[in-house]
Design a protein around this motif. Structure first.
Motif, short mmCIF file in Angstrom:
data_model
loop_
_atom_site.label_atom_id
_atom_site.label_comp_id
_atom_site.label_asym_id
_atom_site.label_seq_id
_atom_site.Cartn_x
_atom_site.Cartn_y
_atom_site.Cartn_z
N SER A 8 0.83 -1.20 0.00
CA SER A 8 0.00 0.00 0.00
C SER A 8 0.87 1.26 0.00
O SER A 8 0.62 2.20 -0.76
N VAL A 9 1.88 1.29 0.85
CA VAL A 9 2.77 2.46 0.92
C VAL A 9 3.50 2.64 -0.41
O VAL A 9 3.58 3.75 -0.95
N LEU A 10 4.02 1.55 -0.96
CA LEU A 10 4.74 1.64 -2.23
C LEU A 10 3.82 2.06 -3.37
O LEU A 10 4.23 2.82 -4.26
N SER A 11 2.60 1.61 -3.34
CA SER A 11 1.63 1.98 -4.37
C SER A 11 1.35 3.48 -4.32
O SER A 11 1.32 4.15 -5.36
N ARG A 12 1.14 4.01 -3.11
CA ARG A 12 0.91 5.45 -2.97
C ARG A 12 2.13 6.24 -3.43
O ARG A 12 2.01 7.27 -4.10
N TYR A 13 3.31 5.76 -3.08
CA TYR A 13 4.55 6.43 -3.48
C TYR A 13 4.68 6.42 -5.01
O TYR A 13 4.98 7.45 -5.62
N ASN A 14 4.45 5.29 -5.62
CA ASN A 14 4.59 5.16 -7.08
C ASN A 14 3.56 5.97 -7.83
O ASN A 14 3.77 6.33 -8.99
N SER A 15 2.43 6.29 -7.20
CA SER A 15 1.39 7.07 -7.88
C SER A 15 1.69 8.58 -7.84
O SER A 15 1.06 9.35 -8.54
N LEU A 16 2.67 8.97 -7.03
CA LEU A 16 3.06 10.39 -6.98
C LEU A 16 3.79 10.77 -8.27
O LEU A 16 4.45 9.94 -8.89
N PRO A 17 3.67 12.05 -8.67
CA PRO A 17 4.47 12.50 -9.82
C PRO A 17 5.96 12.35 -9.51
O PRO A 17 6.36 12.43 -8.34
N GLU A 18 6.76 12.16 -10.52
CA GLU A 18 8.20 11.91 -10.32
C GLU A 18 8.86 13.03 -9.53
O GLU A 18 9.71 12.79 -8.68
N ILE A 19 8.44 14.27 -9.78
CA ILE A 19 9.06 15.39 -9.06
C ILE A 19 8.79 15.29 -7.56
O ILE A 19 9.64 15.64 -6.74
N GLU A 20 7.63 14.80 -7.18
CA GLU A 20 7.31 14.62 -5.76
C GLU A 20 8.09 13.44 -5.18
O GLU A 20 8.48 13.46 -4.02
#
Length: 163
Positions: free
Chosen positions: A56-68
């Motif tokens: 879940s944490v990795l999924s949320r992280y991966n859904s962020l724009p690359e700059i974030e």
């Protein structure tokens, strides 16, 4: 470390400490976090707090724009550059401080008759001027504190202290 069993013991202690710190960070700061630890001593990686929460944490992280995703990341090169800049600033500050101390020491040696003013390196004239102004200001201030009437007149200051 010399042998495999010592490395494994050290690894397990450090892994336990890392997981404890991650848990404290998560609890005390109310943030999401996870850890995936691969080891040559185990066939499967250690996943903390659980595979589901980590996914879940990795999924949320991966859904962020690359700059974030990369906003607060640093690599060894940029870290080293930042440290180098800080060290350069500190070095410059210390060089200035040392030059002021050298000039002040020279000034006091001249006053004590140990050095001659002719020996002064004129490339440091600005520093000497600044040091002399600071010293004069400090002496005048101290003389005012001691209620000496005219700090520019040594006769008056001496006679005031005698009465």
């Amino acid at each position: 470390m010399s042998n495999k069993s010592e490395r494994k013991i050290s690894f397990n202690k450090r892994k336990k400490g890392l997981i404890k710190k991650a848990s404290e960070l998560r609890t005390l700061c109310v943030v999401d976090g996870c850890a995936i630890i691969y080891s040559p001593f185990e066939s499967q990686p250690e996943v903390w707090p659980s595979p589901e929460e980590t996914a879940s944490v990795l999924s949320r992280y991966n859904s962020l724009p690359e700059i974030e995703q990369t906003r607060y990341m640093t690599n060894l090169e940029s870290f080293t550059k930042q440290r180098l800049e800080k060290v350069k600033k500190d070095l410059h500050r210390l060089q200035i401080e040392n030059k002021r101390k050298e000039v002040k020491c020279f000034m006091y040696k001249c006053m004590a008759g140990i050095k001659k003013p002719e020996e002064f390196d004129m490339t440091n004239a600005d520093v000497m001027r600044s040091v002399m102004e600071e010293t004069t200001t400090a002496l005048n201030s101290r003389m005012r504190e001691l209620n000496i009437v005219d700090p520019n007149d040594p006769v008056t200051s001496v006679s005031q202290n005698l009465h």
